[in-house]
Structures are given as structure tokens and as C-alpha cells.
Motif scaffolding. Structure first.
Motif, short mmCIF file in Angstrom:
data_model
loop_
_atom_site.label_atom_id
_atom_site.label_comp_id
_atom_site.label_asym_id
_atom_site.label_seq_id
_atom_site.Cartn_x
_atom_site.Cartn_y
_atom_site.Cartn_z
N ALA A 158 64.81 -64.70 12.52
CA ALA A 158 64.93 -66.15 12.67
C ALA A 158 63.85 -66.87 11.88
O ALA A 158 64.11 -67.87 11.19
CB ALA A 158 64.86 -66.54 14.14
N TYR A 159 62.63 -66.35 11.95
CA TYR A 159 61.54 -66.98 11.22
C TYR A 159 61.71 -66.81 9.71
O TYR A 159 61.63 -67.78 8.94
CB TYR A 159 60.19 -66.41 11.66
N GLY A 160 61.95 -65.56 9.27
CA GLY A 160 62.06 -65.30 7.84
C GLY A 160 63.17 -66.09 7.18
O GLY A 160 62.99 -66.68 6.10
N GLU A 161 64.33 -66.12 7.83
CA GLU A 161 65.45 -66.85 7.25
C GLU A 161 65.24 -68.36 7.30
O GLU A 161 65.72 -69.08 6.43
CB GLU A 161 66.74 -66.44 7.94
N SER A 162 64.51 -68.85 8.30
CA SER A 162 64.21 -70.28 8.36
C SER A 162 63.30 -70.70 7.20
O SER A 162 63.27 -71.87 6.82
CB SER A 162 63.53 -70.65 9.69
N GLU A 163 62.60 -69.72 6.64
CA GLU A 163 61.72 -69.98 5.50
C GLU A 163 62.40 -69.62 4.17
O GLU A 163 61.74 -69.46 3.14
CB GLU A 163 60.41 -69.20 5.66
N ARG A 164 63.74 -69.42 4.23
CA ARG A 164 64.57 -69.17 3.05
C ARG A 164 64.24 -67.86 2.36
O ARG A 164 64.35 -67.72 1.14
CB ARG A 164 64.48 -70.35 2.06
N PRO A 208 58.20 -55.35 8.76
CA PRO A 208 59.25 -56.09 8.07
C PRO A 208 59.04 -56.15 6.56
O PRO A 208 57.93 -56.27 6.06
CB PRO A 208 59.16 -57.49 8.69
N MET A 209 60.16 -56.08 5.84
CA MET A 209 60.22 -56.26 4.40
C MET A 209 61.07 -57.50 4.13
O MET A 209 62.22 -57.55 4.56
CB MET A 209 60.84 -55.03 3.72
N LEU A 210 60.51 -58.46 3.43
CA LEU A 210 61.22 -59.70 3.13
C LEU A 210 61.31 -59.88 1.62
O LEU A 210 60.36 -59.54 0.89
CB LEU A 210 60.52 -60.91 3.75
N ASN A 211 62.43 -60.42 1.17
CA ASN A 211 62.67 -60.65 -0.26
C ASN A 211 62.79 -62.15 -0.54
O ASN A 211 63.28 -62.92 0.29
CB ASN A 211 63.97 -59.98 -0.71
N LEU A 212 62.40 -62.53 -1.76
CA LEU A 212 62.63 -63.91 -2.19
C LEU A 212 64.09 -64.14 -2.54
O LEU A 212 64.59 -65.25 -2.43
CB LEU A 212 61.76 -64.24 -3.40
N GLY A 213 64.77 -63.09 -2.99
CA GLY A 213 66.18 -63.20 -3.34
C GLY A 213 67.07 -62.65 -2.25
O GLY A 213 66.83 -62.84 -1.07
N ARG A 214 68.08 -61.92 -2.67
CA ARG A 214 69.05 -61.36 -1.72
C ARG A 214 68.47 -60.12 -1.04
O ARG A 214 67.53 -59.50 -1.56
CB ARG A 214 70.35 -61.03 -2.44
N PRO A 215 69.03 -59.70 0.10
CA PRO A 215 68.47 -58.57 0.84
C PRO A 215 68.86 -57.20 0.30
O PRO A 215 68.30 -56.19 0.72
CB PRO A 215 69.04 -58.75 2.25
N ASN A 216 69.78 -57.16 -0.66
CA ASN A 216 70.33 -55.88 -1.11
C ASN A 216 69.29 -55.01 -1.80
O ASN A 216 68.53 -55.48 -2.64
CB ASN A 216 71.50 -56.14 -2.06
N VAL A 217 69.32 -53.73 -1.46
CA VAL A 217 68.34 -52.75 -1.93
C VAL A 217 69.06 -51.54 -2.50
O VAL A 217 70.16 -51.19 -2.05
CB VAL A 217 67.43 -52.32 -0.76
N LYS A 218 68.45 -50.91 -3.50
CA LYS A 218 68.95 -49.62 -3.98
C LYS A 218 67.79 -48.66 -4.13
O LYS A 218 66.64 -49.07 -4.39
CB LYS A 218 69.70 -49.76 -5.30
#
Length: 264
Positions: A158-164, A208-218
Motif C-alpha cells: 500500500a505504501y510503495g504503490e501510493s508512492e508510484r 522488500p524490493m521496489l522498482n521505479l518501473g514495472r514489477p516484472n523481473v527476469k
């Protein structure tokens, strides 16, 4: 009775002291490595320092030879989400670097990581580090007997997504103690009230791992290095935690008083 529910270790009061010592040693190693990580320094050099620190303190790096991994730490730069492997490339000014350390002391595992700036960094990178650090503590602050793993994940998400920012869902925190990885899994997303109910004596990481872009990882061909698919910046912070009678204890707080310098 659910025969498929994983057995979650419940630790006794005496076990906390072993984890305190292991956690403080891992955090002290991280304090040392953070001071050494500067432009021009290689992550291979940091790995060597971490190994020497462990040997000097009668400890073992938990990652060394773990499932074939060849290094004493993980070093994840910029768009590397986690499990980056040390190498001989000099660190560049403007990068962000996550250093992940797990030390085994007297059989107990202390596991912690920080993302740090290498010299001056862009505002967007500093902001991501801020948000990720704060997200870790949003998760920690809900830990208490009777709360659930879903409560932890929801607070972070909730916090991470509220901060985009986006939340990486491919990796999670984990139980630990005399083993490196045990149940429960600590997801960094979720719904309140869902998941495993926390009990006094549970030990686990929140990371937690947060990204500036999309959440997709490889995961790259080396089988370890995880990167963002869109090459956006990623940050992570991690502590080892215990559920106590009335809340939580953080085993891996910096003995040197290190604080994330971008925290608001």
C-alpha cells in the motif's frame, strides 16, 4: 488438520541471544562494507573484505557455496533486483548498490541488506531508496502476535504503490534461525488478515524490493542475477526480525548507528 501446512519454527527465549549476536555481526559487516563502497572500488574487493571479516570473527558467509553460489555477499547494482554476483568492474559514480550479507555465527544466521549511493546519485534514485527503506519499516511496524503475513505485505504494498513504485513479487522474505531459509515466506504484497498468523518466537526476514518501473523481473543465464525486465532502477532493504510477546525485535540494526541518509 492440514497436513500440507509447512512447519514454522517457534524459538525459545534462549534462542534470541544467538540471533542477536549473529544479526549484530552481519550488521557490523555491512557497516564496514558501506564505508568501503565508493566509485572505483570493485564489488569483488567488497566480497573479499566480507570473507575476511567473517573469518576474523569466527563466522561463515552463508551464501558461500550455497547451492553453488561462489561468493560471500550479493551485490546488486542499479537495475539488478537481487542476487547480483561480485565482479572486477569498478563501481561508477551515480549508481546505487545493494549489499546483502548473511553470516552464520555459532549456528545462527544473521541476514541483512542495504541499498547505498555510489557518490552523488540522481534524485529519482534517492527517492526510490527513500521509499524502499520506509516500506521496510511499514512492514516491520505491523509485526506482533496475532498479526498475519498478509498484514506485513499489505503495509509494504500500500505504501510503495501510493508512492508510484512497483513491488517485486518474484522474491520474498523467509524464516531463518539455525537454517538459512525456513517457513514462513514473507510476501511483500497481500491482503490484511490473510496468510500465516504470527506467533511469539517466529524469526524471519522482511526484505522488500521496489522498482521505479514495472514489477516484472527476469533471471539471467547465470541462474542467480535477477534484473528488471524494463531496466528500471530497483532498491532493497532487509532486516532479520523476531516476533516478541508484544511486538517485534530487529536483530540487524546497525551497531554503528548507520541510518539511511535519504530517509525523510
Amino acid at each position: 488438520m492440514n497436513r500440507h501446512r509447512p512447519i514454522i519454527p517457534i524459538h525459545k527465549p534462549a534462542d534470541y541471544e544467538g540471533m542477536r549476536k549473529a544479526g549484530q555481526l552481519a550488521a557490523a559487516a555491512l557497516d564496514m562494507l558501506v564505508e568501503e563502497a565508493k566509485p572505483g572500488i570493485t564489488t569483488a574487493h567488497l566480497d573479499k573484505l566480507a570473507f575476511e571479516f567473517a573469518m576474523d570473527n569466527n563466522a561463515l558467509p552463508a551464501t558461500l557455496h550455497y547451492r553453488g553460489y561462489k561468493y560471500s555477499i550479493c551485490t546488486s547494482i542499479n537495475h539488478v533486483v537481487c542476487h547480483g554476483m561480485p565482479n572486477n568492474k569498478p563501481l561508477k559514480k551515480g549508481s546505487i548498490l545493494n549489499i546483502d550479507v548473511t553470516l552464520i555465527l555459532d549456528g545462527w544466521h544473521g541476514d541483512t541488506s542495504r541499498t547505498i549511493p555510489i557518490g552523488d546519485i540522481p534524485t529519482k534514485a534517492a527517492r526510490l531508496m527513500d521509499i524502499t527503506y520506509n516500506a521496510l519499516f511499514k512492514g516491520i511496524e505491523v509485526v506482533r502476535p496475532g498479526a498475519t503475513t498478509g498484514d506485513i505485505g499489505h503495509a509494504i504494498q500500500a505504501y510503495g504503490e501510493s508512492e508510484r513504485c512497483s513491488i517485486v513479487t518474484d522474491f520474498c522474505g523467509h524464516g531463518l534461525g539455525r537454517q538459512f531459509h525456513t517457513p514462513p515466506n514473507i510476501l511483500h504484497y497481500g491482503k490484511p488478515g490473510e496468510g500465516v498468523t504470527l506467533e511469539e518466537g517466529m524469526f524471519f526476514t522482511i526484505e522488500p524490493m521496489l522498482n521505479l518501473g514495472r514489477p516484472n523481473v527476469k533471471v539471467l543465464a547465470d541462474g542467480w542475477t535477477a534484473v528488471t525486465k524494463d531496466k528500471s532502477l530497483s532498491a532493497q532493504f532487509e532486516h532479520s526480525i523476531a516476533v516478541t510477546k508484544d511486538g517485534y525485535e530487529i536483530f540487524t540494526l546497525s551497531p554503528g548507528g548507520w541510518q539511511h541518509q535519504f530517509r525523510k
